[in-house]
Design a protein around this motif. Sequence first.
Motif, mmCIF file in Angstrom:
data_model
loop_
_atom_site.group_PDB
_atom_site.id
_atom_site.type_symbol
_atom_site.label_atom_id
_atom_site.label_comp_id
_atom_site.label_asym_id
_atom_site.label_seq_id
_atom_site.Cartn_x
_atom_site.Cartn_y
_atom_site.Cartn_z
ATOM 1 N N ASP A 1 -57.675 147.127 62.445
ATOM 2 C CA ASP A 1 -57.573 147.256 63.907
ATOM 3 C C ASP A 1 -57.198 145.938 64.575
ATOM 4 O O ASP A 1 -56.403 145.911 65.522
ATOM 5 C CB ASP A 1 -58.883 147.783 64.495
ATOM 6 N N GLN A 2 -57.726 144.838 64.074
ATOM 7 C CA GLN A 2 -57.396 143.530 64.641
ATOM 8 C C GLN A 2 -55.937 143.164 64.363
ATOM 9 O O GLN A 2 -55.271 142.573 65.216
ATOM 10 C CB GLN A 2 -58.318 142.451 64.068
ATOM 11 N N HIS B 1 -53.766 144.942 66.739
ATOM 12 C CA HIS B 1 -53.847 144.253 68.038
ATOM 13 C C HIS B 1 -52.941 143.018 68.062
ATOM 14 O O HIS B 1 -52.221 142.780 69.041
ATOM 15 C CB HIS B 1 -55.296 143.864 68.340
ATOM 16 N N SER C 1 -49.624 142.514 70.386
ATOM 17 C CA SER C 1 -49.650 141.475 71.418
ATOM 18 C C SER C 1 -48.299 140.788 71.605
ATOM 19 O O SER C 1 -47.998 140.323 72.703
ATOM 20 C CB SER C 1 -50.710 140.426 71.092
ATOM 21 N N ILE D 1 -49.661 151.916 71.294
ATOM 22 C CA ILE D 1 -50.625 151.612 70.234
ATOM 23 C C ILE D 1 -50.506 152.633 69.098
ATOM 24 O O ILE D 1 -50.620 152.287 67.926
ATOM 25 C CB ILE D 1 -52.070 151.501 70.782
#
Length: 158
Positions: free
Chosen positions: A14-15, A18, A22, A30
């Motif tokens: 998940d990170q 992200h 970004s 997403i």
Amino acid sequence: MDFEIDIYKDEYHDQVIHVLKSELWASRSIDDCRQLFQWKYLNNPFTKTAAGCVALYQGRVVSFFGLFIQEYRLNDKKFLCAVRSDASTLPEFQGKGIFRKLTRFSLDYFFNKTTPRVDFVLALSSNEASSAVYKNSGWQEMGIKQMRHRISMRGITN
């Protein structure tokens, strides 16, 4: 700032999405980012998990350096290659040498610690800045590729 460099693990998923969203995949939703990551990294027939590495700052993923594993053939000989695919760093951590550290880590890891070991680590597309980092990290230029067709997730899903 001290950064920890680690191989990609599912716990970072998940990170990593992200981080990619970004900057590199900012124009995508997403859901598209998750789908693209699944397609590029998790559904690869040559590896059991996503090939890549992350930079962590205080336990948080701040950068991702992705490679996808491919088999190339020349006549009857097969070569397993790790191809540099996506690299993205959160804006507030850019310019701190993370890309260089991830590049060096990936060379060591994919040449010496993976099973099966890869024959080559390739960067098929790079810009002037990343090419300089690759050369300073020990990569050797093999030539300039010519693109005849570009296949993208957007072309597949639309």
